[in-house]
Design an enzyme around this catalytic site. Structure first.
Site, PDB file in Angstrom:
ATOM      1  N   ASP A  20       9.181   2.627   7.306  1.00  0.00           N
ATOM      2  CA  ASP A  20       8.574   1.724   6.316  1.00  0.00           C
ATOM      3  C   ASP A  20       8.099   0.469   7.055  1.00  0.00           C
ATOM      4  O   ASP A  20       8.428   0.260   8.233  1.00  0.00           O
ATOM      5  CB  ASP A  20       9.665   1.386   5.284  1.00  0.00           C
ATOM      6  CG  ASP A  20       9.162   0.536   4.130  1.00  0.00           C
ATOM      7  OD1 ASP A  20       7.953   0.551   3.847  1.00  0.00           O
ATOM      8  OD2 ASP A  20      10.005  -0.145   3.506  1.00  0.00           O
ATOM      9  N   ASP A  50       4.289   1.239  -2.699  1.00  0.00           N
ATOM     10  CA  ASP A  50       4.922   0.640  -3.875  1.00  0.00           C
ATOM     11  C   ASP A  50       4.056   0.691  -5.126  1.00  0.00           C
ATOM     12  O   ASP A  50       3.477  -0.306  -5.541  1.00  0.00           O
ATOM     13  CB  ASP A  50       5.308  -0.805  -3.557  1.00  0.00           C
ATOM     14  CG  ASP A  50       6.357  -0.863  -2.461  1.00  0.00           C
ATOM     15  OD1 ASP A  50       6.989   0.180  -2.191  1.00  0.00           O
ATOM     16  OD2 ASP A  50       6.538  -1.939  -1.877  1.00  0.00           O
ATOM     17  N   GLU A  81       3.023  -1.482   8.923  1.00  0.00           N
ATOM     18  CA  GLU A  81       1.598  -1.887   8.943  1.00  0.00           C
ATOM     19  C   GLU A  81       1.272  -2.732  10.166  1.00  0.00           C
ATOM     20  O   GLU A  81       0.145  -2.590  10.658  1.00  0.00           O
ATOM     21  CB  GLU A  81       1.266  -2.631   7.651  1.00  0.00           C
ATOM     22  CG  GLU A  81       1.317  -1.766   6.399  1.00  0.00           C
ATOM     23  CD  GLU A  81       2.730  -1.399   5.975  1.00  0.00           C
ATOM     24  OE1 GLU A  81       3.644  -2.155   6.312  1.00  0.00           O
ATOM     25  OE2 GLU A  81       2.913  -0.346   5.344  1.00  0.00           O
TER      26      GLU A  81
END
Ligand code: MIG
Length: 794
Positions: free
Chosen positions: A407, A484, A410
């Site tokens: 997770d 999300d 980015e």
């Protein structure tokens, strides 16, 4: 400030063509080089053209110097040997490969690409390619009313991206995911255009911020980048599936995932202790709901330090993991890239001592706040760092873990820009570049590191990875969940085109958080979402810590019953899905498909965003609004059958279908052959029986090749698999079923096979491999069962 009117200051006006835009101008000279390439010197810059395959061409434009051929790590293929001929006349330079003809206008360097029959595939608009004074590189291509666009990775909004302008910049968007938020976690600067059934693709291999504008002009579109070269590949098609094959030939395909990763997965931010995990698993067992994996979100760690467990909450993780594995359930922990700044923490120490973290050019480590507080970030652009980080997973694999959830890669940082300072310098194996130039590839490189590390440690077992961020090629390492989302019906709706376009972008293994991550879910929404999840390639229920529980039983019996049924259905369908995963791993054609991929000339499919196909014979049309018990379904040409009732439905038409809460509308095309397994508590349970459903089409023959292997190891790469081709032919009330074993180096668990023939009359004669079969049982609605055994497959 972006949320106020400041965002629309007069000086911020963006024009389709920037006033200081300069294109290449006239051709000055050219020379051909080895490697199937030609270099052009133009009035205002340099262009190189290289044939990658007969049907793939790579074009690079560099305003300042001879184009650099080194590609990003998205590309894993070297150019093939291609026979290229060069012709020249007064006005044009023509490069010809066995499949393509590329014509370059000399007065103003514009490129047009034709197929070998002289049909135009794609051509530059008159603005061609060029750059602006702030070093933005741009390419303009012609289009018309008939061009429709697909791919672009993970994007909001509808299926067809005609009329959209999209930015690629990996971004942690907690909220909102709506049509104007298009820069999400993944950046796949690739698309396919379909025009009257003919397709071509473009992959713009640039890891800085890129923009695709298919909106601002009626007769051209553009793609541009903030930094770096204009470096793109054209895939000549001509069919949409050819384009997928071509694109995934150079960026790679998904390896076969372990079977357990295709089962039902349960997650929550977070199951906070060993006891909570045990209670959860016990509840699944007690309620007879299948389960293959439980996720550990950030609370399992010691102060959010990756590669640690909190000793109070998880005193004996190894024991827990073993216990669950014995029950057929895998544990998948989350691992973020941020490493806590803590001189007493071993990962931080190793990273600093070995110079493994991202730094400023001045030499100081970049720190950004994430979960553990101030954190440093491994520089995954260095292969040495990737190796180091990959080795760290030993911590988990030693405990029996085979799946990792990456997770925040980015990378996400809790600050105004949501990411790392763009001035940070990446080491990039001796070719240093700023984060601005490399931002979009950070996640992909973390996945490479994780996958290779896990693979080294798993002793021949297939690793499973789930990632939030990625770039072109992410399919080689990880599955993708769409981040999300929220427990809104609108987000259930949006997940369909989003996943279909991920599939069209070479990423077959994807899915949204079932039930919605943020916001409170409810019984109906979770039920309808789980029905959809039965057929999303990746199937995980996940929710945010402050939302109400959304495990399958959370909203009462009425819903639990239906949710259980659809999770069980997933296991029934797995042998079919697994075969489609196998196909995707070979061809790049996704498991979950938009109808346009199969029916590219049917205008009803061009922007069909609320139904999808699984393989080429099956349409799924989920219910996507509350209190809704019917919907419209489009069935393309052909004859279709309602999966639940066996009612025949004519194709080329829209139908109104009923769907009470327990019904997910599914339609099967006549001629289809489907393979089913049985309900089981997890994929660890052996398959006891294979069921083959046959839907004969009168006067037609069809076939299906069923695939199976151990679902765990890489032995299939050496030929250890089972492959059986089913052929059917139905004529004059006579159904001939023949099977041929294409590969038998793996012995499936099942001994029993039942064949169920749909839609034939009592008089029909059924032959299996030439021998007439008795109908063992009539199942009503023109369905008949015949029995066979493994020995019948020859
Ligand atoms: O920014 O680990 O998308 O699935 O539960 C929050 C906590 C960090 C974001 C992920 C979400 C996960 C959450 N994470």
């Amino acid at each position: 400030m972006q949320d106020t009117s400041f965002a629309i200051l007069p000086e911020n006006e963006k024009k389709l063509i920037n006033k200081d835009y300069k294109n290449m101008g006239a051709l000055v000279s050219y020379h051909s080089k080895e490697n199937n390439s030609v270099e052009l010197q133009c009035e205002n810059g340099y262009v190189s053209i290289q044939f990658y395959r007969d049907d793939i061409v790579r074009i690079i434009m560099n305003p300042k110097g001879v184009p650099i051929q080194k590609s990003t790590l998205a590309v894993i293929k070297e150019p093939e040997e291609v026979k290229v001929t060069i012709d020249e006349d007064e006005n044009e330079l023509t490069l010809t490969s066995p499949k393509l003809k590329l014509v370059i206008n000399k007065v103003s360097v514009l490129v047009s690409i034709y197929d070998s029959e002289g049909q135009l595939i794609v051509s530059d608009a008159k603005e061609g390619m060029g750059y602006t004074s702030n070093q933005e590189v741009v390419c303009y291509k012609k289009m018309d009313q008939e061009n429709h666009f697909y791919g672009f990775g993970e994007k909001t909004s509808f299926l067809d991206k005609r009329g959209e302008k999209m930015t690629m910049w990996n971004t942690d968007v907690y909220a909102p995911h709506n049509p104007e938020i298009d820069a999400l976690y993944q950046s796949i600067p690739y698309f396919m255009s379909i025009r009257n059934g003919i397709a071509y693709g473009i992959f713009f291999d640039n890891t800085s911020k890129t923009v695709f504008d298919m909106k601002s002009s009626a007769d051209m579109y553009s793609f541009s980048a903030e930094a770096g070269q204009l470096d793109y590949y054209v895939f000549a098609g001509p069919s949409p599936k050819d384009v997928l094959e071509q694109y995934t030939d150079i960026t790679g395909r998904m390896p076969l995932p372990p079977k357990w990763s295709l089962g039902y997965h349960q997650s929550r931010y977070s199951y906070k202790s060993e006891q909570e995990v045990r209670d959860l698993v016990a509840a699944f067992k007690e309620k007879d709901i299948p389960l293959d994996a439980v996720y550990l979100d950030i609370h399992y760690m010691d102060g959010y330090r990756v590669f640690t467990f909190d000793e109070d909450r998880f005193p004996n993780p190894k024991k827990l993991i073993q216990e669950l594995k014995d029950a057929g359930i895998q544990v998948v922990p989350i691992v973020d890239p941020g490493v806590k700044e803590d001189p007493e923490y071993y990962i931080y120490q190793e990273g600093v001592r070995n110079d493994y973290f991202c730094k400023y050019i001045e030499g100081n480590i970049y720190f950004g706040p994430v979960w553990p507080g101030n954190s440093a970030f491994p520089d995954f652009t260095s292969s040495e760092v990737r190796k180091w980080w990959g080795d760290k997973y030993q911590f988990y694999t030693e405990m029996g873990i085979e799946g990792i959830w990456n997770d925040m890669n980015e990378p996400a940082v809790f600050n105004e820009t949501k990411t790392m300072d763009v001035k940070v310098i990446h080491e990039n194996d001796g070719d240093p570049k700023t984060h601005r130039e490399l931002h979009n590839i950070y996640g992909l490189l973390m996945e490479e590191s994780t996958y290779e590390g896990m693979k080294r440690q798993l002793d021949g077992n297939r690793p499973f990875l789930l990632t939030r961020a990625g770039y072109a090629g992410v399919q080689r390492y990880a599955s993708v969940w769409t981040g999300d989302n929220r427990s809104f019906w609108e987000h259930l709706q949006m997940a369909i085109p989003m996943c279909m376009n991920l599939g069209m972008s070479g990423v077959p293994f994807c899915g949204p958080d079932v039930g919605g991550f943020a916001h409170d879910s409810n019984g109906q929404l979770l039920t309808r979402w789980t029905q959809f999840g039965t057929f999303t390639p990746y199937f995980r229920n996940h929710s945010e810590q402050s939302t109400i529980s959304q495990e399958p039983w959370s909203f009462g019996e009425e819903y639990e019953k239906v949710i259980r049924k659809y999770i069980q259905e997933r296991y029934v369908w797995l042998p079919y899905l697994y075969t489609l995963f196998k196909d995707a791993s070979v061809t790049g054609v996704p498991v979950m498909r938009p109808l346009v991929l199969e029916y590219p000339t049917d205008k009803n499919t061009f922007n069909l965003s609320d139904q999808f196909m699984i393989g080429s014979d099956m349409i799924v049309a989920p219910i996507l609004t509350p209190d809704t018990y019917h919907r419209v379904v489009y069935l393309p040409e052909g004859s279709w059958v309602n999966y639940w009732t066996d009612e025949k439905l004519e194709g080329g038409k829209h139908h109104l279908v009923e769907a009470d809460l327990s019904t997910l509308p599914i339609f099967i095309q006549e001629g289809a052959i489907l393979t089913h397994g049985t309900v089981k508590s997890s994929t660890e349970t052996k398959e006891s029986e294979l069921t083959v459903h046959i839907y004969p089409a009168d006067g037609h023959s069809s076939s299906f090749t069923y695939y199976e292997d151990d679902g765990k190891s890489f032995k299939y790469e050496e030929g250890s698999y089972f492959e059986c081709k089913f052929n059917i032919e139905f004529k004059n009330n006579r159904l001939e079923i023949t099977t041929s074993l294409a590969q038998d180096k793996y012995d499936p668990d099942w001994e029993k096979v039942q064949v169920i023939v749909h839609g034939i009359s009592d008089e029909a004669v059924i032959l299996l491999n030439g021998t007439e079969q008795g109908k063992v049982e009539s199942l009503g609605s023109s369905r008949y069962k015949i029995l066979a055994g493994k020995q019948d497959f020859k």
